[in-house]
Design an enzyme around this catalytic site. Structure first.
Site, PDB file in Angstrom:
ATOM      1  CE  LYS A 109     -24.196 -52.177  27.764  1.00 39.10           C
ATOM      2  NZ  LYS A 109     -23.491 -50.905  27.978  1.00 39.10           N
TER       3      LYS A 109
ATOM      4  N   GLY B 263     -16.313 -46.412  12.548  1.00 41.46           N
ATOM      5  CA  GLY B 263     -17.631 -46.274  13.150  1.00 41.46           C
ATOM      6  C   GLY B 263     -18.038 -44.827  13.355  1.00 41.46           C
TER       7      GLY B 263
ATOM      8  N   GLY C 133     -21.123 -43.590  14.499  1.00 42.92           N
ATOM      9  CA  GLY C 133     -22.344 -43.452  15.278  1.00 42.92           C
ATOM     10  C   GLY C 133     -22.343 -42.136  16.037  1.00 42.92           C
TER      11      GLY C 133
ATOM     12  CB  VAL D 228     -19.619 -42.054  20.630  1.00 46.96           C
ATOM     13  CG1 VAL D 228     -18.231 -41.756  21.225  1.00 46.96           C
ATOM     14  CG2 VAL D 228     -20.656 -42.101  21.745  1.00 46.96           C
TER      15      VAL D 228
END
Length: 363
Positions: A82, A182, A184, A186
């Site tokens: 990452k 959330g 976003g 997705v």
């Protein structure tokens, strides 16, 4: 997290951490490589306004380790890595900064492959691709799979269905109440899928425009970002940043299922134990959110990218989630430990094969 970095790396068997600086562009970044046992370390590039360098380093470390387990559990032949860029993606992201990051990645010679993540876009990946070939998440015109968020959302739906089957006796979402945190790329797509499946959905997000759009397009209702934890619902669906299951939130949940796309949903492993002690069924994050990863990396398989094959593998998240429950029941261990065991067994098996195939030294 206040632990010394090298101690944390030793405890969790990390390979390396690279600190990146490019004064001209303002780049400050971290690349964490957890494991290359199954293949090159692969994982998204996040850009975020971290409170300090320590927070950025440990976020990269935790996310990299999660990618190792995600790929291993999904049967993908890649390792875990990452990268994070420290900065506000809305005001500090520039072409020069992204290209500098691309050069940093290229200097690793393929040991790390990057992709889209929080704060970065497909267009950003195309910019990075100008400096390095080691990019997995790319637009279709660059040979990539394009937008993978629908696959990620669909995979979380499969994990949620498996959790519902365990908690309620049926995988169907029709008539279920869902609190989604959330909105976003997705989260919004997942909210639409839940509504289409017949669920009653309540949403929250720090962005008022996203909330207004969801209310208008999907017919959902909304609550504040704090109130969402107290709702009397069947399912809590986290699609924001990690650590959402913690000392503060666990006692507040009324839901019987926790399943979403957030990485590292447990602030600490003991919070998984706390959920289970309350009778709450949860999907282990790196299994639930692996749909986009599975879809995206299909192009590394023989024959190149095949959308139907990729999506069929995403569908298997339903069975893979149930497999975790079966092992947890048989061995009387927490869900997170059962998921880790499956991934670790695959990694150990490959490492053992490589050890046996290594030629003996003539000295």
């Amino acid at each position: 997290m206040d632990a010394p970095v090298l101690d944390y790396m030793r405890e969790h068997r990390f390979k390396k951490v690279v600190l990146c600086n490019d004064t001209a562009s303002g780049l400050r970044a971290v690349i964490a490589i957890h494991s290359t046992a199954l293949g090159p370390a692969t994982g998204g590039l996040r850009m975020w306004t971290y409170p300090n360098e320590q927070a950025a380093i440990f976020d990269a470390l935790r996310l990299a380790r999660g990618m190792t387990y995600k790929y291993a559990a999904a049967g993908v032949n890649l390792g875990g890595g990452k990268a994070v860029i420290i900065g506000d993606p809305r005001t500090e992201k520039t072409e020069a900064l992204l290209r500098a990051m691309g050069r940093m990645i290229d200097q690793l010679g393929g040991e790390y492959i990057t992709g889209e993540d929080v704060g970065t876009t497909l267009e950003d990946m195309e910019t990075i691709y100008a400096e390095t070939n080691h990019v997995v998440t790319l637009p279709e015109h660059c040979g990539g799979a394009g937008d993978i968020s629908p696959a990620t959302a669909h995979g979380t739906l499969q994990a949620m269905r498996a959790c519902c089957e365990r908690a309620f006796g049926s995988p169907e979402l029709s008539g279920r109440t869902v609190a989604l945190q959330g909105l976003g790329m997705v989260g919004f797509k997942a909210a639409r899928m839940f509504v289409e499946a017949g669920a009653e959905v309540t949403v929250c997000d720090i962005d008022a425009e996203k909330v207004a759009r969801a209310e208008s397009e999907l017919g959902v209702r909304s609550v504040s970002t704090d109130e969402v934890f107290d709702l009397d619902v069947d399912i809590f669906a986290p699609y924001a940043l990690g650590g959402v299951i913690n000392d503060d939130t666990v006692p507040r949940f009324n839901a019987k299922v926790v399943a979403g796309a957030t990485n590292n949903i447990l602030a600490e492993e003991r919070h998984g134990d706390a959920l289970e002690s309350r009778g709450i069924v949860y999907a282990v994050d790196y299994r639930a959110n692996s749909g986009g990863t599975i879809y995206d990396t299909d192009r590394y398989r023989k024959g190149g990218f095949q959308p139907a094959r990729a999506m069929a593998n995403v569908e298997r998240i339903y069975e893979r989630t149930k497999e975790v429950f079966a092992i947890a029941d048989a061995e009387k261990i927490p869900f997170y430990r059962a998921a880790d065991r499956l991934a670790e067994e695959r990694i150990r098996a490959i490492e053992q094969v490589r050890l046996l195939e290594r030629p003996e030294s003539p000295y």
